[in-house]
Design a protein around this motif. Structure first.
Motif, PDB file in Angstrom:
ATOM      1  N   LEU A 238     -10.019   1.099 -12.469  1.00 20.75           N
ATOM      2  CA  LEU A 238      -8.686   1.243 -12.042  1.00 20.75           C
ATOM      3  C   LEU A 238      -8.041   2.328 -12.734  1.00 20.75           C
ATOM      4  N   SER A 239      -7.274   3.109 -11.759  1.00 22.32           N
ATOM      5  CA  SER A 239      -6.634   4.359 -12.246  1.00 22.32           C
ATOM      6  C   SER A 239      -5.368   4.388 -11.776  1.00 22.32           C
ATOM      7  N   SER A 240      -4.185   4.741 -12.775  1.00 20.27           N
ATOM      8  CA  SER A 240      -2.907   4.689 -12.300  1.00 20.27           C
ATOM      9  C   SER A 240      -2.518   5.943 -11.275  1.00 20.27           C
ATOM     10  N   ILE A 241      -1.789   5.340 -10.278  1.00 21.34           N
ATOM     11  CA  ILE A 241      -1.156   6.151  -9.211  1.00 21.34           C
ATOM     12  C   ILE A 241      -0.417   7.328  -9.746  1.00 21.34           C
ATOM     13  N   SER A 242       0.029   7.469 -10.983  1.00 21.69           N
ATOM     14  CA  SER A 242       0.768   8.517 -11.537  1.00 21.69           C
ATOM     15  C   SER A 242       0.175   9.699 -11.602  1.00 21.69           C
ATOM     16  N   SER A 243      -1.325   9.588 -11.641  1.00 20.04           N
ATOM     17  CA  SER A 243      -2.142  11.233 -11.369  1.00 20.04           C
ATOM     18  C   SER A 243      -2.245  11.564 -10.237  1.00 20.04           C
ATOM     19  N   TYR A 244      -1.844  10.795  -9.114  1.00 23.87           N
ATOM     20  CA  TYR A 244      -1.436  11.340  -7.717  1.00 23.87           C
ATOM     21  C   TYR A 244      -0.089  11.869  -7.301  1.00 23.87           C
ATOM     22  N   LEU A 245       0.619  11.846  -8.295  1.00 23.08           N
ATOM     23  CA  LEU A 245       2.108  12.599  -8.010  1.00 23.08           C
ATOM     24  C   LEU A 245       1.947  14.027  -7.594  1.00 23.08           C
ATOM     25  N   GLN A 246       2.505  14.408  -6.458  1.00 24.52           N
ATOM     26  CA  GLN A 246       2.681  15.547  -6.042  1.00 24.52           C
ATOM     27  C   GLN A 246       3.636  16.537  -6.489  1.00 24.52           C
ATOM     28  N   ASP A 247       4.846  15.962  -6.855  1.00 24.00           N
ATOM     29  CA  ASP A 247       5.577  16.439  -7.784  1.00 24.00           C
ATOM     30  C   ASP A 247       6.395  15.420  -8.448  1.00 24.00           C
ATOM     31  N   PRO A 248       7.297  15.787  -9.543  1.00 28.18           N
ATOM     32  CA  PRO A 248       7.966  14.686 -10.307  1.00 28.18           C
ATOM     33  C   PRO A 248       8.899  13.679  -9.373  1.00 28.18           C
ATOM     34  N   ASN A 249       9.248  13.997  -7.715  1.00 28.14           N
ATOM     35  CA  ASN A 249       9.917  13.301  -7.228  1.00 28.14           C
ATOM     36  C   ASN A 249       9.244  12.503  -6.056  1.00 28.14           C
ATOM     37  N   HIS A 250       7.801  12.975  -5.774  1.00 26.40           N
ATOM     38  CA  HIS A 250       7.396  12.671  -4.476  1.00 26.40           C
ATOM     39  C   HIS A 250       6.014  12.137  -4.813  1.00 26.40           C
ATOM     40  N   LEU A 251       5.640  10.959  -4.231  1.00 16.60           N
ATOM     41  CA  LEU A 251       4.342  10.350  -4.240  1.00 16.60           C
ATOM     42  C   LEU A 251       3.938   9.930  -2.852  1.00 16.60           C
ATOM     43  N   THR A 252       2.575  10.104  -2.458  1.00 18.79           N
ATOM     44  CA  THR A 252       1.994   9.554  -1.102  1.00 18.79           C
ATOM     45  C   THR A 252       0.756   8.836  -1.713  1.00 18.79           C
ATOM     46  N   LEU A 253       0.911   7.616  -1.027  1.00 22.35           N
ATOM     47  CA  LEU A 253      -0.248   6.382  -1.405  1.00 22.35           C
ATOM     48  C   LEU A 253      -0.922   6.284  -0.199  1.00 22.35           C
ATOM     49  N   ASP A 254      -2.421   6.066  -0.166  1.00 26.51           N
ATOM     50  CA  ASP A 254      -3.057   5.843   0.784  1.00 26.51           C
ATOM     51  C   ASP A 254      -4.148   4.825   0.177  1.00 26.51           C
ATOM     52  N   TRP A 255      -4.387   3.678   0.725  1.00 27.72           N
ATOM     53  CA  TRP A 255      -5.179   2.712   0.574  1.00 27.72           C
ATOM     54  C   TRP A 255      -5.469   1.722   1.752  1.00 27.72           C
ATOM     55  N   VAL A 256      -6.724   0.759   1.483  1.00 34.09           N
ATOM     56  CA  VAL A 256      -7.091  -0.006   2.538  1.00 34.09           C
ATOM     57  C   VAL A 256      -7.022  -1.493   1.898  1.00 34.09           C
ATOM     58  N   ALA A 257      -7.074  -2.455   2.858  1.00 35.61           N
ATOM     59  CA  ALA A 257      -7.316  -3.831   2.535  1.00 35.61           C
ATOM     60  C   ALA A 257      -8.732  -4.098   2.442  1.00 35.61           C
ATOM     61  N   SER A 258      -8.882  -4.934   1.811  1.00 34.12           N
ATOM     62  CA  SER A 258     -10.449  -5.501   1.483  1.00 34.12           C
ATOM     63  C   SER A 258     -10.990  -6.070   3.067  1.00 34.12           C
ATOM     64  N   VAL A 259     -12.354  -5.656   3.113  1.00 32.95           N
ATOM     65  CA  VAL A 259     -13.094  -5.902   4.389  1.00 32.95           C
ATOM     66  C   VAL A 259     -14.050  -7.023   4.158  1.00 32.95           C
ATOM     67  N   GLU A 260     -14.091  -8.036   4.766  1.00 37.29           N
ATOM     68  CA  GLU A 260     -15.167  -8.855   4.451  1.00 37.29           C
ATOM     69  C   GLU A 260     -16.302  -8.589   4.960  1.00 37.29           C
ATOM     70  N   GLY A 261     -17.175  -8.966   3.894  1.00 37.64           N
ATOM     71  CA  GLY A 261     -18.574  -8.487   4.199  1.00 37.64           C
ATOM     72  C   GLY A 261     -18.849  -7.132   3.706  1.00 37.64           C
ATOM     73  N   LEU A 262     -18.117  -6.015   3.353  1.00 40.09           N
ATOM     74  CA  LEU A 262     -18.142  -4.986   3.282  1.00 40.09           C
ATOM     75  C   LEU A 262     -18.684  -4.635   1.763  1.00 40.09           C
ATOM     76  N   PRO A 263     -20.044  -4.043   1.395  1.00 39.25           N
ATOM     77  CA  PRO A 263     -20.612  -4.307   0.091  1.00 39.25           C
ATOM     78  C   PRO A 263     -19.580  -2.897  -0.712  1.00 39.25           C
ATOM     79  N   GLU A 264     -19.666  -3.559  -2.134  1.00 38.10           N
ATOM     80  CA  GLU A 264     -18.775  -2.792  -2.866  1.00 38.10           C
ATOM     81  C   GLU A 264     -19.069  -1.086  -2.975  1.00 38.10           C
ATOM     82  N   GLU A 265     -20.233  -0.762  -3.006  1.00 39.49           N
ATOM     83  CA  GLU A 265     -20.680   0.527  -2.979  1.00 39.49           C
ATOM     84  C   GLU A 265     -20.205   1.277  -1.730  1.00 39.49           C
ATOM     85  N   GLU A 266     -19.651   0.537  -0.766  1.00 37.49           N
ATOM     86  CA  GLU A 266     -19.524   1.379   0.619  1.00 37.49           C
ATOM     87  C   GLU A 266     -18.162   1.786   0.476  1.00 37.49           C
TER      88      GLU A 266
END
Length: 260
Positions: free
Chosen positions: A171-199
């Motif tokens: 787990l890593s804080s989204i703070s490290s992805y701040l583009q500048d002090p006032n702007h943040l873009t988040l990209d993520w996915v929902a869990s997929v049933e049957g998708l191995p963790e290493e994938e």
């Protein structure tokens, strides 16, 4: 002016005068360069101070001008405060306190705008059914994106303390992805049933979690609920004039405001 003196502060070199360094005799620097406290030398014969070299520029400039000048996007107030405490320059301590009060007042009124996007993507992966026996599989995956802008840098830091990416088993804080002090873009996915963790790691797929609740965000509804909870605890309320009600209900745009 006295002869120049070169200082090595945490590996960063500064050149100034003895009169500048001793302009506040009761400070740490005043004591060091008046002979009350012994000083160390580096291999080049420069006076060595084992403190943060980058932050020292603001300390030195204050000694020269008696003004605390910080850039508008300065993000290291905590570190500056610790360095100021070390050097014990009383007028600088007072100037920093005034600056923090000024910044606090500016932070009270704030705007938060979040634009959301969601799409479905097909992910292909292999499944190990038995030793040396693999099968190719695929599944639909929900991909989320949130473009976050806030006039309050402190709120984005607060958000960063609550939302974490899950990637490569960590787990890593989204703070490290701040583009500048006032702007943040988040990209993520929902869990997929049957998708191995290493994938998830192999395909560079991040999931989003809320801590300390240890709650995974698998939909925009959950994301909006959690962001509203965090924002309202920080004094924000929904801006009734914008966006259009249908956009808000469809989780496309979130706009909140704070007046204090």
């Amino acid at each position: 002016m006295s002869d120049p003196i070169t200082l090595n502060v945490g590996g960063k070199l500064y050149t100034t005068s003895l009169s500048t360094l001793t302009s506040f005799p009761d400070s740490m620097l005043g004591a060091m360069f008046s002979g009350k406290i012994p000083t160390k030398k580096d291999s080049q014969g420069n006076c060595f101070i084992d403190r943060d070299g980058k932050i020292f520029r603001y300390i030195l400039n204050f000694l020269r001008t008696s003004h605390l000048d910080l850039p508008e996007d300065f993000q290291e107030m905590g570190l500056l405060r610790r360095e100021v405490d070390f050097y014990q320059i009383q007028p600088l301590i007072e100037a920093l306190q005034e600056k923090e009060v000024e910044l606090s007042k500016a932070e009270k009124n704030a705007m938060l705008n979040i634009t959301l996007d969601q799409k479905t993507q097909t992910v292909h992966f292999t499944v190990r059914e038995a030793p040396q026996i693999y099968s190719l599989s695929s599944s639909n995956m929900e991909v989320f994106s949130a473009n976050i802008f806030s006039t309050s840098c402190l709120f984005l830091k607060l958000l960063g303390s609550k939302l974490y990416y899950c990637f490569n088993g960590n787990l890593s804080s989204i703070s490290s992805y701040l583009q500048d002090p006032n702007h943040l873009t988040l990209d993520w996915v929902a869990s997929v049933e049957g998708l191995p963790e290493e994938e998830y790691t192999r395909q560079n797929l991040k999931r989003l979690w809320v801590v300390p609740d240890n709650k995974q965000i698998n939909s925009f509804q959950v994301f909006v609920e959690e962001v509203l909870k965090i924002a309202m605890s920080d004094g924000f309320c929904i801006d009734s004039s914008h966006p259009h009600t249908s956009d808000f209900m469809n989780n496309k745009i979130i706009r909140l405001i704070r007046y204090k």
